[in-house]
Design a protein around this motif. Structure first.
Motif, mmCIF file in Angstrom:
data_model
loop_
_atom_site.group_PDB
_atom_site.id
_atom_site.type_symbol
_atom_site.label_atom_id
_atom_site.label_comp_id
_atom_site.label_asym_id
_atom_site.label_seq_id
_atom_site.Cartn_x
_atom_site.Cartn_y
_atom_site.Cartn_z
ATOM 1 N N SER A 238 -35.099 12.411 -55.938
ATOM 2 C CA SER A 238 -36.129 11.902 -56.582
ATOM 3 C C SER A 238 -37.147 11.862 -56.324
ATOM 4 C CB SER A 238 -35.696 10.447 -57.451
ATOM 5 O OG SER A 238 -37.012 9.849 -58.373
ATOM 6 N N LEU A 239 -38.294 12.072 -56.614
ATOM 7 C CA LEU A 239 -39.728 11.920 -56.170
ATOM 8 C C LEU A 239 -40.444 10.600 -56.235
ATOM 9 C CD1 LEU A 239 -42.230 13.102 -54.832
ATOM 10 C CD2 LEU A 239 -43.319 13.866 -57.039
ATOM 11 N N GLY A 240 -40.167 9.970 -57.725
ATOM 12 C CA GLY A 240 -40.314 8.777 -57.857
ATOM 13 C C GLY A 240 -41.222 8.460 -59.159
ATOM 14 N N ILE A 266 -28.384 8.077 -54.349
ATOM 15 C CA ILE A 266 -29.915 8.961 -55.051
ATOM 16 C C ILE A 266 -30.911 8.188 -53.738
ATOM 17 C CG2 ILE A 266 -31.570 8.043 -56.675
ATOM 18 C CD1 ILE A 266 -29.163 7.030 -58.649
ATOM 19 N N PHE A 267 -31.837 9.346 -53.662
ATOM 20 C CA PHE A 267 -32.858 9.171 -52.539
ATOM 21 C C PHE A 267 -34.228 9.552 -53.061
ATOM 22 C CE2 PHE A 267 -29.117 10.524 -50.651
ATOM 23 C CZ PHE A 267 -28.729 9.629 -49.696
ATOM 24 N N GLU A 268 -34.973 8.504 -53.085
ATOM 25 C CA GLU A 268 -36.525 8.527 -53.605
ATOM 26 C C GLU A 268 -37.286 8.893 -52.496
ATOM 27 O OE1 GLU A 268 -39.304 5.603 -56.124
ATOM 28 O OE2 GLU A 268 -37.361 6.242 -57.082
ATOM 29 N N GLN A 269 -38.003 9.900 -52.743
ATOM 30 C CA GLN A 269 -38.944 10.388 -51.486
ATOM 31 C C GLN A 269 -40.270 9.384 -51.407
ATOM 32 O OE1 GLN A 269 -40.203 14.405 -51.690
ATOM 33 N NE2 GLN A 269 -41.062 14.335 -49.724
ATOM 34 N N GLN A 270 -40.697 8.987 -52.439
ATOM 35 C CA GLN A 270 -41.817 8.035 -52.275
ATOM 36 C C GLN A 270 -41.745 6.689 -51.798
ATOM 37 O OE1 GLN A 270 -43.295 8.592 -56.223
ATOM 38 N NE2 GLN A 270 -44.579 10.075 -56.026
#
Length: 546
Positions: A238-240, A266-270
């Motif tokens: 996810s970008l966020g 789940i991994f959020e880049q922001q």
């Protein structure tokens, strides 16, 4: 009746040419003599009575077109002299009686599948890596490059060596291609995880922009893929800041299964700092969970655990009389055994709505189907289109000259069993039996939806040749005719051409195909799309797509 022509239903005034017919050939049909006024190409139709402007053209026993000019008996039907037309339909479901086929051959058979904690059984064991928004596509591709070759899942590319050899100019193009392709056939698999059939990477162009409803529908579709019986777990990037938020995906998963237990990373880049930090965590954590997913192995499962999607693409004039009815028999066999079959592509059910309404098990299901069909048709008409514009140039060239002709043949994939449920796009299979799923006629948008609704095998008929595959659900390509199967053996898994030639019956071919399905579901055989790495994934944004 001669095998050169076919009257599908006793009421039909449009007759199918099973082979190329010459001008002035004479046929006897139902006590009448018909002399052809022109040559009729195989797969096309000619009329057996004079038609005045406005007269109805009948095939499969229903209206499929309307004469636009006077058409003489024995003349070719084409896009100039007839136009699409179909009978209206209404919500009047009646009592439908059905005689199931003989299933004694399959009653005691099983397939070897992956049993999930929620009771579903997979025909494969995949890990999926999914972006919630298109901004993460490049990161997904980076993970893909890191994993596939090192874990033994990469598909060797013979054309790299071909280009290298062409540059070096040490061999002719033909010799290089022949040697490299031969070498690729004998390349052994070197998989690190024996019980994981692959890691699948589902990139797309959605998740932000558009409407909030688009993002929610995307999350629902992705939840279906993660919940799918062929999927062991998922890595989600996810970008966020996008519309398709991780909490929406998690909510959709809880709706499918309140006790959802598969690994979901789940991994959020922001929130992760640098891109390098994001990718390091995603790859490391995914690898650890792949070790755990590898612990599951195939075990016998009832055939009732099979959920088969029914699709056609690159259809021709033989689709409705060979491959599609063969799928219909497979559908009837499976539903009689307690499994699920799913018929999609609502624009290609135009003209057979009343039959399907009459087959619905209750008025609620019939009403839902009626509402979805009318809404879909109205949305197409609102932008100046319509179901009548569904046939592609390839369809028309090979004999499907109106949408109703195409639809009546396409609906044969659903066999004759009762309709036990009607699903809107993104809804998941709940009931065994024949389900209707609202999707576009577009091949990939439809197969994407069939897998998202839980189909663990997809049967795909084609008369022209279509390479479509799916990331998580094996797609079995079924040819309508011998010539296609001989010309494109690299994409065709099963040929129903012997139905056209009269060598085999629909029932015989249906049983042969069902046996092949069991082998594929057990991992004993792969499909051609799997061998080619054909992983097509296109979510539908609920705009007008025919």
């Amino acid at each position: 009746m001669s095998r050169k022509i076919l009257q599908i239903h006793p009421l039909d005034n449009a007759i199918v040419a099973l082979t190329d017919l010459e001008k002035e050939e004479v046929f006897e049909l139902n006590g009448k003599t018909i002399q052809l006024l022109e040559s009729i190409p195989a797969k096309h139709k000619f009329c057996i009575q004079d038609l005045a402007p406005g007269d109805l053209v009948i095939m499969y026993g229903v209206t499929v077109g309307k004469a636009q000019s006077f058409i003489s008996k024995g003349a070719l039907l084409n896009t100039i002299n007839i136009k699409h037309d179909s009978a209206d339909f209404e919500l009047t479901p009646g009592k439908y009686t059905w005689t199931p086929p003989d299933i004694s051959v399959f009653a005691e058979k099983t397939f070897l599948g992956y049993h999930r904690e929620d009771g579903q059984v997979g025909t494969a064991n995949y890990w999926v890596v999914i972006p919630l928004v298109f901004c993460e596509n490049r990161n997904v591709e980076t993970i893909k490059e890191a994993f596939l070759e090192e874990l033994g899942y990469a598909k060797p590319n013979p054309y790299k060596n071909l280009v290298r050899q062409l540059v070096q100019q040490t061999q002719t193009k033909e010799a290089a291609a022949e040697q490299v392709l031969e070498r690729i056939k004998t390349t052994p698999a070197n998989r690190v995880f024996e019980n994981i059939d692959g890691i699948k990477f589902l990139t797309h162009q959605g998740g932000c922009g558009g409407t909030r409803e688009d993002a929610e529908m995307l999350c629902q579709l992705l939840a279906g893929y993660i919940h799918h019986p062929n999927v062991a777990g998922a890595t989600v990037l996810s970008l966020g800041c996008q519309h398709a938020q991780a909490n929406i995906l998690q909510e959709k998963l809880r709706e499918l299964n309140p006790d959802f237990k598969k690994p979901l990373l789940i991994f959020e880049q922001q929130q992760s700092g640098t891109e390098e930090q994001l990718l390091y965590r995603a790859i490391t954590d995914t690898f650890q969970h792949l070790n755990q997913a590898n612990a599951i192995s195939r075990k016998p499962a009832s055939l009732s655990k099979l959920r088969i999607g029914l699709e056609c693409g690159g259809s021709d004039g033989f689709s409705g009389i060979s491959a599609n009815p063969v799928l219909g028999h497979v559908s009837d066999l499976l539903t009689a055994l307690g499994g699920s079959a799913v018929l999609a592509e609502f624009p290609e059910l135009c003209g057979v709505e009343q039959e399907l309404i009459n087959r619905c098990v209750d008025e609620q299901k019939a009403a839902k189907f009626t509402q979805l069909m009318r809404a879909y048709s109205a949305s197409a008409e609102a932008v100046g289109s319509g179901f009548d514009m569904n046939p592609s140039p390839g369809n028309i060239r090979d004999g499907l000259i109106t949408d109703a002709i195409k639809s009546c043949g396409a609906a044969k994939k659903g066999g004759t069993s009762p309709v036990t449920d009607v699903l809107d796009y993104g809804e998941y299979i709940q009931n065994p039996g024949l389900n209707l799923l609202c999707t576009p006629g577009n091949d990939v948008e439809s197969t994407t939806a069939l897998a998202g609704s839980g189909c663990n095998i997809i049967l795909f008929t084609t008369g022209l040749g279509t390479p479509t595959g799916n990331p998580v659900s094996p797609v079995v390509k079924v040819s309508t005719n011998n010539r296609l199967a001989e010309r494109m053996p690299d994409i065709i898994d099963f040929n129903t051409g012997p139905v056209i030639s009269g060598e085999k019956t629909i029932e015989e071919m249906g049983e042969e195909l069902f046996k092949k399905i069991i082998r594929i579901a057990s991992g004993i055989e792969s499909t051609k799309a799997m061998d080619l790495g054909q992983d097509d994934f296109i979510p539908w944004k609920r705009g007008v797509s025919l």
